[in-house]
Scaffold this motif. Structure first.
Motif, PDB file in Angstrom:
ATOM      1  N   ILE A   1      46.631  54.151  28.220  1.00 17.43           N
ATOM      2  CA  ILE A   1      45.318  54.928  27.931  1.00 17.43           C
ATOM      3  C   ILE A   1      45.220  55.107  26.437  1.00 17.43           C
ATOM      4  CG2 ILE A   1      43.878  56.860  28.384  1.00 17.43           C
ATOM      5  CD1 ILE A   1      45.038  56.896  31.243  1.00 17.43           C
ATOM      6  N   GLU A   2      43.855  54.413  25.747  1.00 16.13           N
ATOM      7  CA  GLU A   2      43.707  54.706  24.372  1.00 16.13           C
ATOM      8  C   GLU A   2      42.273  54.860  24.350  1.00 16.13           C
ATOM      9  OE1 GLU A   2      44.804  51.264  22.172  1.00 16.13           O
ATOM     10  OE2 GLU A   2      47.031  51.663  22.037  1.00 16.13           O
ATOM     11  N   ASN A   3      41.884  55.997  23.605  1.00 19.26           N
ATOM     12  CA  ASN A   3      40.490  56.427  23.559  1.00 19.26           C
ATOM     13  C   ASN A   3      39.848  56.674  25.069  1.00 19.26           C
ATOM     14  OD1 ASN A   3      40.830  56.704  20.919  1.00 19.26           O
ATOM     15  ND2 ASN A   3      40.263  54.243  20.777  1.00 19.26           N
ATOM     16  N   GLY A   4      40.537  56.965  26.075  1.00 15.15           N
ATOM     17  CA  GLY A   4      39.858  57.077  27.380  1.00 15.15           C
ATOM     18  C   GLY A   4      39.674  56.013  27.843  1.00 15.15           C
ATOM     19  N   VAL A   5      40.264  54.750  27.636  1.00 16.20           N
ATOM     20  CA  VAL A   5      40.119  53.526  28.535  1.00 16.20           C
ATOM     21  C   VAL A   5      41.385  53.006  28.752  1.00 16.20           C
ATOM     22  CG1 VAL A   5      37.649  53.218  27.935  1.00 16.20           C
ATOM     23  CG2 VAL A   5      39.394  52.282  26.553  1.00 16.20           C
TER      24      VAL A   5
ATOM     25  N   MET B   1      52.884  73.601  26.847  1.00 14.23           N
ATOM     26  CA  MET B   1      54.145  73.918  26.042  1.00 14.23           C
ATOM     27  C   MET B   1      54.639  73.004  25.031  1.00 14.23           C
ATOM     28  SD  MET B   1      56.648  72.874  29.482  1.00 14.23           S
ATOM     29  CE  MET B   1      58.232  72.769  28.780  1.00 14.23           C
ATOM     30  N   GLY B   2      53.594  72.354  24.505  1.00 16.02           N
ATOM     31  CA  GLY B   2      54.248  71.543  23.169  1.00 16.02           C
ATOM     32  C   GLY B   2      55.107  70.695  23.590  1.00 16.02           C
ATOM     33  N   TYR B   3      54.983  69.784  24.786  1.00 15.76           N
ATOM     34  CA  TYR B   3      56.258  68.869  24.915  1.00 15.76           C
ATOM     35  C   TYR B   3      55.376  67.543  25.144  1.00 15.76           C
ATOM     36  CZ  TYR B   3      59.665  66.432  27.791  1.00 15.76           C
ATOM     37  OH  TYR B   3      60.513  65.443  28.391  1.00 15.76           O
ATOM     38  N   ALA B   4      55.720  66.569  24.328  1.00 11.56           N
ATOM     39  CA  ALA B   4      54.880  65.403  24.029  1.00 11.56           C
ATOM     40  C   ALA B   4      55.725  63.985  24.260  1.00 11.56           C
ATOM     41  CB  ALA B   4      53.995  65.299  22.803  1.00 11.56           C
TER      42      ALA B   4
ATOM     43  N   ALA C   1      45.505  62.322  28.643  1.00  9.88           N
ATOM     44  CA  ALA C   1      45.827  61.146  29.167  1.00  9.88           C
ATOM     45  C   ALA C   1      46.327  60.106  27.969  1.00  9.88           C
ATOM     46  CB  ALA C   1      45.320  60.588  30.532  1.00  9.88           C
ATOM     47  N   GLU C   2      46.038  60.432  26.688  1.00 14.78           N
ATOM     48  CA  GLU C   2      46.111  59.312  25.763  1.00 14.78           C
ATOM     49  C   GLU C   2      47.514  59.101  25.728  1.00 14.78           C
ATOM     50  OE1 GLU C   2      43.745  57.896  23.338  1.00 14.78           O
ATOM     51  OE2 GLU C   2      42.492  58.688  25.098  1.00 14.78           O
ATOM     52  N   GLY C   3      47.906  57.651  25.337  1.00 10.39           N
ATOM     53  CA  GLY C   3      49.073  57.137  25.319  1.00 10.39           C
ATOM     54  C   GLY C   3      49.793  57.279  26.678  1.00 10.39           C
ATOM     55  N   LEU C   4      49.042  57.427  28.034  1.00  4.83           N
ATOM     56  CA  LEU C   4      49.796  57.220  29.028  1.00  4.83           C
ATOM     57  C   LEU C   4      49.974  55.877  29.702  1.00  4.83           C
ATOM     58  CD1 LEU C   4      50.570  58.775  31.901  1.00  4.83           C
ATOM     59  CD2 LEU C   4      48.493  58.382  32.518  1.00  4.83           C
ATOM     60  N   TYR C   5      51.171  55.310  30.058  1.00  2.00           N
ATOM     61  CA  TYR C   5      51.424  54.044  30.550  1.00  2.00           C
ATOM     62  C   TYR C   5      51.271  54.047  31.816  1.00  2.00           C
ATOM     63  CZ  TYR C   5      53.225  52.065  26.188  1.00  2.00           C
ATOM     64  OH  TYR C   5      53.466  51.540  24.902  1.00  2.00           O
TER      65      TYR C   5
END
Lengths: 353, 398
Positions: free
Chosen positions: B389-393, B260-263, B286-290
């Motif tokens: 999470i950055e670049n999958g790690v 839905m374009g919510y980031a 999950a990029e940028g997930l704390y």
């Protein structure tokens, strides 16, 4: 004296007497066992829940077996009884010190409240039949679970405190009785096996009295042929309501006994799966078959525990056993075989399965 | 006649269960002579967790990791070795009592308690009554270690308690995201999620966090569609969404928010750990997930590398935080047993008392933290790590 004995064992009362004998013998056997040898902890821990599930299955059998209505929300009544009993027991705990009296009062409270809910539910529910009734009872079970999930209830010096959905209670030196999804904690464990057996005996007495009475016959008449029963003036909705309410209050009593056997209890326990589990016990033991229900409940409840040594295969074997037994007992060929063997062994022509 | 047969059979069935008792609880206390210095003793280590049913991934993670630790210890030259027995409790309080009873019958001396909170709360009093030392890897509710009425002195936790996670999250946000508008989506019928939520809210109020949307509750029955909550959070202008939930529903939330374009910035707690290994999940979401977690599988210290390698080679998947906590529990118990000099002369009660004394005083270094200590009430004290999470790690975020 002789009259009483022949009366107990005549054709009409034989089933009832057999039920009581089974329960009393089982109780005596287990009591002797637990007092004479050191039995395992697992065994003693299973006694009370087994009694609860037997009462539950018997009460469900009243609706499904005798009244002929499929109810999928029985865990809902169990939940009402359970959480009512926990609250009552918590509230009277400081006043009534005697555990037995406290247990009795709590169970009666659970029984009554659950019966009242049964009456309320029966109004919309019993206007329906078959699949529709099953769906409504299913929804009822879910609603009860969700409601209890959102109730926050406690008491302190200022009296009882209650809030819904969001916990806004600030208790001063009080005690939370229900805290939403966390359910009841710190419950006093006052249930015991003797109380469970007495509850089973009372349940048996109530159910046998009902089905042997005029009401019982009308309940079964309504089940077997609704139109014919109505044509001779049977008030169908009244008889069905009676069976439903009695069933609900017995389930509430079972829930009360169950809740007071554990120190914590969460509403999520009383979900759809629990209703289905009890229904499986009933179907497994035979619809309308009281002794069968008691035996099937005991066996099916204990079986997964017996299979603990199988570790990973435990639930697999349990499922296989369920399927095999259901298939075997319903297969005409097996029945015939069993009949032939047993008639040879016991020199009888007709043996009921 | 047939009925009688059935009755007899079922009574037999019941009696056979009663006959299972033989282990008793005096295991390890057979010899009366003084122990030889190099004598090997086996300690019976029990644990109950879900090995079937919905939550079985957690139970299996704990079992696998604990087994690795036990095997390593048994292969080492330590005199104190373990016999490990894990019973299935289906993450259900009633079954947990049965599982506990079967472990008790087996002769359990120390325990990894239970994997899930609900089960643990149901048997916390049992461990206390029977005086069996227990430390849970992952049962995070406070009810496992103390209740409003009493403290269970022998019950300990390796993971953070729910309240601590709520408080730590709010503190972290107050420090790093003070100007963000916060929305919360949580699972109201889950002890873990509701527990974190409650403490987070009170700490957020204390720290003057700007919570703009707090009614994003869902339940087990509605854990598939989050469009209502996400839309409401978006409309409320939330640019940080706190998700104190497990990773399965969280993965759906991330997917639906992206659709839905919510980031906003998403922020999870330790239940979020495992999201990168979830099958079929697009990790770019999950990029940028704390997340606040005590364990990151990609950390490059020796211990983590060693454990992750052992786990991957044995089970073919990356261990999550449940596994790491279980591994730590076994080693912490072993360290305590070494410290008290456990031998076959120990009685169960003395073991219980000495273990409590040891745990409340010792310091333990493990996968999930350095210099861990335990309070008298059983709660662990270790520093929560915030990772992004950055670049999958996982990358440490400070």
């Amino acid at each position: 004296m002789k009259n009483i004995l022949t009366n107990l064992f005549n054709k009409k009362n034989r089933g009832r007497t057999l039920s009581f004998i089974i329960v009393i013998l089982a109780y005596a056997g287990i009591e002797i066992l637990t007092h004479s040898v050191r039995v395992s902890r697992l065994f003693t821990s299973l006694l009370v829940p087994t009694c609860c599930y037997i009462v539950l299955a018997l009460s469900l059998n009243l609706v499904v077996g005798f009244s002929g209505e499929l109810s999928l929300g029985h865990a809902g009544f169990m939940a009402i009884g359970a959480f009512t009993a926990v609250c009552v027991s918590g509230l009277i705990g400081s006043v009534i010190v005697n555990d037995i009296l406290r247990l009795i009062i709590s169970i009666i409270a659970g029984c009554v409240v659950s019966g009242i809910f049964g009456l309320i539910i029966s109004v919309p529910v019993l206007k329906l039949s078959g699949d529709y009734l099953a769906i409504v009872t299913l929804a009822f079970g879910q609603i009860i679970k969700s409601l209890i999930n959102n109730i926050f209830f406690g008491y302190d010096a200022n009296g009882l405190q209650f809030s819904f959905v969001n916990n806004s209670l600030e208790l001063q030196n009080g005690k939370m009785l229900l805290s939403g999804p966390m359910g009841a904690t710190d419950t006093a464990k006052i249930s015991n096996f003797t109380a469970g057996i007495i509850l089973i005996l009372i349940t048996l007495y109530v159910i046998y009295s009902l089905i042997d009475s005029k009401y019982g016959r009308t309940i079964m008449a309504a089940r077997d042929n609704r139109i014919a029963a109505e044509s001779i003036g049977v008030n169908i909705s009244k008889t069905k309501t009676l069976a439903f309410v009695i069933s609900a209050s017995l389930a509430g009593a079972a829930g009360a006994l169950y809740a007071l056997n554990y120190s914590t209890l969460q509403p999520s326990k009383f979900d759809f799966n629990t209703s289905i589990l009890v229904l499986v016990y009933v179907v497994f033991g035979g619809l309308g078959n009281i002794n069968g229900t008691m035996i099937s409940t005991t066996v099916l409840y204990i079986l997964p525990e017996l299979l603990r040594s199988l570790r990973d295969y435990r639930m697999l074997i349990y499922a296989v056993v369920l399927i095999v037994v259901m298939q075997v007992t319903n297969s005409a060929r097996v029945r015939e075989l069993v009949n032939r063997i047993s008639s040879k062994v016991f020199k009888k022509r007709e043996v009921r399965l | 006649m047939k009925k009688l047969l059935v009755v007899l059979l079922s009574i037999l069935c019941v009696l056979s269960l009663a006959g299972c008792s033989n282990g008793g609880n005096g295991g390890g206390n057979s010899g009366e002579d003084a122990p030889a210095a190099d004598e090997t003793v086996y300690v019976k280590l029990g644990c109950s967790g879900p090995l079937s049913g919905d939550a079985k991934v957690y139970g299996e993670a704990v079992r696998n990791a604990a087994q690795i630790a036990v095997d390593e210890i048994n292969a080492s030259d330590s005199n104190i070795k373990f016999e490990f027995n894990m019973a299935d409790d289906e993450a259900d309080g009633e079954k947990a009592v049965s599982a506990y009873s079967s472990l008790y019958d087996w002769g359990m001396q120390v325990s990894l308690f239970t994997v899930t909170s609900g089960s643990g709360a149901a048997v916390a009093a049992n461990y206390d009554e029977d005086k069996i030392f227990a430390i849970t890897p992952s049962g995070s509710a406070t009810a496992l270690v103390y209740t409003a009425e009493k403290n269970f002195p022998g019950n300990f936790q390796m993971c953070f308690t729910d309240p601590n996670q709520g408080v730590a999250s709010a503190d972290y946000m107050a420090e790093h995201f003070a100007d963000k508008k916060i929305g919360i989506i949580y699972k109201s019928d889950d002890v873990y999620s509701a527990g974190v939520y409650e403490k987070f809210m009170s700490e957020a109020a204390a720290k003057n966090l700007n919570v703009v949307y707090k009614d994003g509750a869902f339940t087990n029955d509605s854990a598939t569609d989050f469009s209502t909550q996400l839309t409401a959070a978006k409309d409320a202008g939330a640019d940080l969404v706190f998700l104190p939930i497990y990773y399965q529903p969280a993965s759906l939330i991330l997917k639906q928010a992206s659709d839905m374009g919510y980031a906003p910035t998403f922020f999870g707690v330790d239940g979020m750990d495992g999201i990168l290994t979830l099958e079929g999940f697009d990790t770019s979401l999950a990029e940028g997930l704390y997340l606040l977690t005590p364990f990151a599988a990609d950390a490059d210290d020796e211990l983590t590398k060693h454990f992750v390698d052992a786990y991957v080679s044995a089970h073919g998947e990356t261990p999550n935080q449940f596994a790491a906590d279980a591994y730590d529990c076994v080693y912490a118990i072993h360290q305590a047993l070494e410290n008290i000099g456990y031998n076959s002369m120990y009685s169960t009660n003395a073991l219980y008392d000495d273990m409590i004394a040891q745990f409340t005083t010792m310091t333990f270094n493990g996968l999930t933290g350095e210099n861990m200590t335990w309070a008298e009430n059983g709660e662990v004290s270790k520093a929560p790590k915030a990772v992004i999470i950055e670049n999958g790690v996982y990358v440490s975020a400070d």
